[in-house]
Design a protein around this motif. Structure first.
Motif, short mmCIF file in Angstrom:
data_model
loop_
_atom_site.label_atom_id
_atom_site.label_comp_id
_atom_site.label_asym_id
_atom_site.label_seq_id
_atom_site.Cartn_x
_atom_site.Cartn_y
_atom_site.Cartn_z
N LEU A 14 7.06 20.22 32.43
CA LEU A 14 8.28 20.82 32.92
C LEU A 14 8.70 20.18 34.24
N ALA A 15 7.71 19.95 35.11
CA ALA A 15 8.00 19.33 36.40
C ALA A 15 8.57 17.94 36.21
N ALA A 16 8.00 17.21 35.24
CA ALA A 16 8.47 15.84 34.97
C ALA A 16 9.90 15.85 34.46
N SER A 17 10.19 16.84 33.58
CA SER A 17 11.53 16.89 33.02
C SER A 17 12.55 17.21 34.10
N VAL A 18 12.15 18.06 35.06
CA VAL A 18 13.05 18.39 36.16
C VAL A 18 13.27 17.17 37.04
N ALA A 19 12.16 16.41 37.24
CA ALA A 19 12.25 15.24 38.12
C ALA A 19 13.20 14.18 37.59
N ILE A 20 13.24 14.03 36.26
CA ILE A 20 14.09 12.97 35.71
C ILE A 20 15.47 13.48 35.29
N MET A 21 15.69 14.79 35.48
CA MET A 21 16.99 15.35 35.13
C MET A 21 17.53 16.16 36.32
N PRO A 22 17.86 15.49 37.42
CA PRO A 22 18.33 16.20 38.62
C PRO A 22 19.68 16.84 38.40
N SER A 23 19.94 17.86 39.20
CA SER A 23 21.23 18.52 39.15
C SER A 23 22.31 17.57 39.62
N ALA A 24 23.48 17.69 39.07
CA ALA A 24 24.60 16.83 39.46
C ALA A 24 24.99 17.06 40.92
N ASN A 25 24.59 18.23 41.47
CA ASN A 25 24.94 18.57 42.84
C ASN A 25 23.81 18.26 43.84
N ALA A 26 22.70 17.66 43.35
CA ALA A 26 21.56 17.39 44.22
C ALA A 26 21.94 16.40 45.33
N VAL A 27 21.52 16.70 46.54
CA VAL A 27 21.81 15.85 47.69
C VAL A 27 20.54 15.69 48.52
N ASP A 28 20.26 14.47 48.92
CA ASP A 28 19.11 14.25 49.81
C ASP A 28 19.40 14.90 51.15
N GLU A 29 18.36 15.41 51.79
CA GLU A 29 18.52 16.06 53.09
C GLU A 29 17.63 15.39 54.13
N VAL A 30 18.19 15.19 55.32
CA VAL A 30 17.44 14.60 56.43
C VAL A 30 17.67 15.46 57.67
N THR A 31 16.60 15.83 58.32
CA THR A 31 16.70 16.62 59.54
C THR A 31 16.37 15.76 60.76
N ILE A 32 17.09 15.99 61.84
CA ILE A 32 16.88 15.26 63.09
C ILE A 32 16.77 16.27 64.23
N PHE A 33 15.74 16.14 65.05
CA PHE A 33 15.60 16.96 66.25
C PHE A 33 15.78 16.05 67.47
N GLY A 34 16.48 16.55 68.49
CA GLY A 34 16.66 15.75 69.70
C GLY A 34 17.08 16.60 70.87
N GLY A 35 17.35 15.96 71.98
CA GLY A 35 17.74 16.67 73.18
C GLY A 35 19.23 16.68 73.44
N PHE A 36 20.02 15.99 72.59
CA PHE A 36 21.47 16.01 72.75
C PHE A 36 21.97 17.46 72.69
N PRO A 81 10.52 17.24 61.98
CA PRO A 81 11.75 16.81 61.29
C PRO A 81 11.49 15.48 60.59
N ASN A 82 12.48 14.97 59.89
CA ASN A 82 12.34 13.62 59.32
C ASN A 82 12.43 12.58 60.43
N ILE A 83 13.31 12.86 61.41
CA ILE A 83 13.52 11.94 62.53
C ILE A 83 13.51 12.73 63.84
N GLY A 84 12.82 12.18 64.83
CA GLY A 84 12.82 12.80 66.15
C GLY A 84 13.43 11.84 67.15
N MET A 85 14.04 12.38 68.22
CA MET A 85 14.64 11.52 69.24
C MET A 85 14.11 11.93 70.61
N TRP A 86 13.37 11.04 71.23
CA TRP A 86 12.72 11.32 72.51
C TRP A 86 13.49 10.69 73.67
N PRO A 87 13.60 11.40 74.81
CA PRO A 87 14.18 10.80 76.01
C PRO A 87 13.14 9.99 76.77
#
Length: 428
Positions: A14-36, A81-87
């Protein structure tokens, strides 16, 4: 031999079938933490949104109010996060064991990015021959801000040399116009960092690149002649009677951002403020609005003059980004924010003080004349020195903040404070 149940096989299928049949609305997500924060965070997110929309990635930026402390808590809790930003490059490298070397990220054009950077930026966050972080933004600290309206009313002229600046300081005092300097180093848990900038300005000039580098690496003691000379110069500006309202005790108790409001409104009768390009974030709202509209009635800036016979250098800092994983989406976003493309969208419209660390960044993008002037100072620097305390180990950095505050406020002698800083290297 490992045995599998029918149920486990079914779940795997079942997991494999889900992996190869993604939702049409699936979007990759990336999080960034910083001091801005503030307008800078808003402009950054707007550019991330535009990039994300064009690449099918949802990118979310989160401001951490006390970045050094907060990121440590997040990482320990498994919430990196996926990406961190250090001062601080030194702080970034403390996480090298859990960060991905940029050299190994195939979708990040490391060679091109390094080639386009202003000299002095590419090797700030390297360890064991590998690059872990590169700049997302830059700031210039060798700046003196002033209020043109206040200068005009008092008949004062912008100094061109260090001798001119000393003469101007004495003129303001002798004519009883007010206080020559607006200086504050209070900043909550980071009180004292503004004082390290003053020391760095003059160690860089008196010592040049070799001694400056040896100093922030702990190989040139604070008791050395060069650092002592820098301290004397700083004290002449900050601790000479009548130069700052309230003297050393007031400097230690005044917020660095508060000084921006003091000089910009012209009500405080202090005339000059040495502070980084990011200080515009701390102007009063009315001054900020005028600054955005290119109205410079109350805001002017000039490069901090170098003492005669010293190196005409530029001190600065910035935020460096690093990746906590090598996901494809993470790599795409990292490649974008490390390139000279960042800042060419909405950033400068929302946050006119943004500076790119890339010499290839188009100067036409700087619509604000003062930002364009500061960018020129950075791009043409004969010697650029990154903030030394930000490069030093965290324990040394914290000790510098604390002990310089103790010295300036009168709680310790200069000799005692500097000895404590030298001793902190034994804990690094």
């Amino acid at each position: 031999m490992k045995k599998f149940s029918i149920a486990s096989i079914a779940v795997a299928a079942l997991a494999a079938s889900v992996a190869i049949m993604p939702s049409a609305n699936a979007v990759d997500e990336v999080t960034i933490f910083g001091g801005f924060g503030g307008d800078q965070a808003k402009g950054f997110q707007e550019e991330l949104d535009a990039f994300g929309a064009a690449n099918g990635i949802k990118v979310t930026y989160t401001t951490l109010a006390s970045y050094d402390t907060d990121i440590r808590v997040k990482v320990k809790a498994g919430q990196a996060p996926n990406i961190g930003m250090w001062p601080q490059p030194g702080g970034l490298l403390e996480y090298s064991s859990v960060l991905e070397p940029i050299d190994s990220l195939k979708s990040v054009d490391l060679a091109s990015i390094k080639k386009s950077l202003v000299p002095g930026w590419a090797g700030l966050a390297t360890k064991g021959g590998k690059t872990f972080g590169l700049p997302v933004s830059a700031n210039v600290k060798s700046l003196v801000w002033y209020n043109p309206a206040s200068f005009k009313a008092a008949g004062l002229k912008v100094p061109k040399t260090d001798a001119d600046m000393t003469k101007l300081t004495n003129t303001i005092k002798s004519k009883k116009l007010g206080y020559p300097w607006c200086i504050g180093i209070e900043s909550g848990g980071a009180t004292g960092w503004a004082a390290t900038d003053w020391m760095e300005e003059y160690v860089l000039r008196y010592g040049g690149e070799a001694q400056y580098t040896a100093w922030w690496k702990g190989k040139l003691a604070w008791s050395s002649p060069t650092v002592q000379k820098a301290a004397k110069k700083f004290a002449e500006v900050a601790l000479t009677k009548g130069n700052v309202n309230g003297g050393g005790k007031a400097i230690a108790a005044t917020g660095f951002g508060t000084t921006a409001a003091l000089f910009a409104t012209g009500k405080s009768k202090c005339f000059m403020m040495r502070q980084g390009s990011f200080i515009t974030d701390f102007f009063p709202d009315a001054i900020k609005a005028a600054y955005k509209a290119n109205d410079f009635t109350n805001v002017g800036v000039f490069k901090l003059p170098a003492p005669a016979g010293t190196t005409d250098a530029v001190l600065g800092g910035g935020d460096l980004a690093a990746a906590f994983d090598d996901n494809a989406a993470t790599q795409k976003v990292l490649n974008f924010i490390l390139s000279d493309k960042l800042g060419q969208g909405e950033m400068l419209k929302t946050y006119p003080s943004y500076l790119s660390a890339h010499k290839t960044f188009p100067s036409a993008g700087y619509a604000n004349p003062i930002t364009k002037k500061i960018a020129g100072i950075l791009a043409t620097a004969k010697l650029f020195g990154f903030d030394g305390s930000d490069l030093a180990p965290a324990v040394v950095n914290a000790t510098e903040w604390k002990e310089l505050t103790n010295w300036i406020s009168g709680k310790k002698t200069q000799k005692q404070a500097f000895a404590a800083i030298d001793a902190s290297w034994n804990k690094a």
